[in-house]
Scaffold this active site. Structure first.
Site, PDB file in Angstrom:
ATOM      1  N   CYS A  61       0.825  -1.194   0.000  1.00  0.00           N
ATOM      2  CA  CYS A  61       0.000   0.000   0.000  1.00  0.00           C
ATOM      3  C   CYS A  61       0.872   1.261   0.000  1.00  0.00           C
ATOM      4  CB  CYS A  61      -0.991  -0.053   1.157  1.00  0.00           C
ATOM      5  SG  CYS A  61      -2.406   1.015   0.870  1.00  0.00           S
ATOM      6  N   HIS A 146      -3.219  -4.775   1.856  1.00  0.00           N
ATOM      7  CA  HIS A 146      -2.551  -5.048   3.130  1.00  0.00           C
ATOM      8  C   HIS A 146      -2.409  -6.550   3.317  1.00  0.00           C
ATOM      9  CE1 HIS A 146      -2.181  -1.123   5.133  1.00  0.00           C
ATOM     10  NE2 HIS A 146      -3.078  -0.783   4.245  1.00  0.00           N
ATOM     11  N   GLU A 148      -0.620  -8.096   5.216  1.00  0.00           N
ATOM     12  CA  GLU A 148      -0.367  -8.506   6.602  1.00  0.00           C
ATOM     13  C   GLU A 148      -1.671  -8.662   7.394  1.00  0.00           C
ATOM     14  OE1 GLU A 148      -0.174  -5.547   5.467  1.00  0.00           O
ATOM     15  OE2 GLU A 148      -0.795  -4.098   6.988  1.00  0.00           O
TER      16      GLU A 148
END
Ligand code: GLN
Length: 173
Positions: A61, A146, A148
């Site tokens: 991002c 994202h 993660e």
């Protein structure tokens, strides 16, 4: 995510933190804020040097934005910030990434960029409605979402594959 996959992790805030790294994550957040921190700490030169020599990077991002021509200038692409719209236009999508096996990834986009232009060295891994949202150039991997967040660790595994390759044969210097 990386710790769960067995990697040792530490934060990078100043150039000295870069010593001895086998890979770097430039996380999501705000590219303007990250740029200010990079300028304040004099990180741009050391980052360009290390990553330019092949240190594996995962940019998510805002991290994707940091890698583009207008920021650190490491990947031959231009990111369009907030390309999907404002916070309210944040969304999730199932994406089949080239280079990632095992079916689609549930990807979380938060005021995400897309890649508006790119050169021949940039390999596009997936697009949404014609707009590239994940790409690779050498050992640099950039995703507009994202990776993660959520349980799927396959993007981080891809990054750690590059880290393992780098550890086996880092370039001299
Ligand atoms: N919109 C942010 C930027 O322009 C990126 C958002 C994110 O990292 N989730 O930097």
């Amino acid at each position: 995510m990386l710790a769960r996959l067995g990697a040792g992790v530490c934060e990078v805030r100043i150039p000295a933190d870069l010593a001895g790294l086998d890979g770097l994550v430039i996380p999501g957040g705000e590219s303007t804020t990250i740029t200010l921190g990079v300028e304040r700490e004099g990180l741009a030169g050391p980052l360009r040097d290390l990553i330019g020599r092949g240190l594996p990077v995962l940019g998510s991002c805002a991290g994707l934005i940091m890698l583009d021509r207008d920021h650190l200038g490491l990947m031959d692409m231009r990111a369009e910030r907030n390309a999907f719209g404002r916070q309210i236009n944040s969304f999730e999508a199932d994406l089949d990434l080239r280079a990632v096996e095992g079916g689609p990834i549930r990807a979380i986009f938060i005021r995400a960029p897309w890649i508006a232009e790119y050169g021949p060295d940039v390999e596009i891994l997936v697009k949404i409605e014609g707009h590239p949202v994940a790409a690779r150039q050498g050992a640099m991997l950039a995703v507009a979402f994202h990776a993660e967040l959520g349980e799927d660790d396959r993007v981080h595994r891809l990054f750690l594959d590059a880290v393992a390759a780098w550890r086996e044969s880092p370039l001299p210097g």
